[in-house]
Design an enzyme around this catalytic site. Structure first.
Site, PDB file in Angstrom:
ATOM      1  CB  CYS A 177      22.558  35.567 -10.703  1.00  9.17           C
ATOM      2  SG  CYS A 177      22.946  33.748 -12.056  1.00  9.17           S
ATOM      3  CG  LEU A 178      28.100  34.158  -8.404  1.00 13.00           C
ATOM      4  CD1 LEU A 178      28.555  33.164  -7.524  1.00 13.00           C
ATOM      5  CD2 LEU A 178      28.858  35.343  -7.879  1.00 13.00           C
TER       6      LEU A 178
END
Ligand code: CO
Length: 152
Positions: free
Chosen positions: A89-90
């Protein structure tokens, strides 16, 4: 267009339940353009509005095979099958974890013009849709992941 800062794990807004978009206006179009540019710049597969500080039910997905999609006020109509595999996930930089997701998902959403569409995502596309959809309810993949590990 602008590359927006991506909020990181621990930011409160990432845990909020997002609210539906009511106006399909220029502000929404600008948000989507900026989210697309931010996602491209970060070389990610998906990005949800709370990750850029807005608690709106909006996410974008960009995959090499399937292409680029914008989802406004998405609803998951159905899921089937299951897959288990790595996810990142960013907003959780430098980590990976294994998450069980449906193999196939049917989703209904609106585009930036307020036109409703329905699509079926399979395999990694289904995983990306479920991951981004979770963000709209304040859920981060690490809540569901096993074997969370550092990116090496
Ligand atoms: Co994410």
């Amino acid at each position: 267009m602008a590359v927006l800062p991506i909020l990181q794990y621990g930011e409160k807004i990432l845990r909020e339940k997002c609210v539906p978009v009511e106006k399909f206006d220029l502000n929404l179009a600008t948000l989507l353009d900026n989210m697309h540019e931010t996602l491209t710049s970060a070389k990610g597969a998906g990005l949800a509005a709370p990750q850029v500080g807005l608690n709106l039910r909006v996410f974008v997905i960009d995959l090499e095979e399937e292409g680029y999609f914008e989802f406004v006020n998405p609803v998951i109509l159905g899921t089937s099958g299951s897959q288990y595999g790595p996810e990142g996930c960013l907003s959780v930089k430098g980590k990976w974890g294994d998450v069980k997701r449906p193999k196939k998902v049917t989703v209904e959403a609106y585009d930036r013009y307020g036109i409703k569409f329905k699509l079926v995502g399979r395999d990694f596309f289904a995983r990306a849709i479920m991951h981004e959809y979770d963000h709209l309810d304040g859920i981060i993949y690490t809540d569901k992941a096993d074997n969370i590990r550092d990116d090496i």
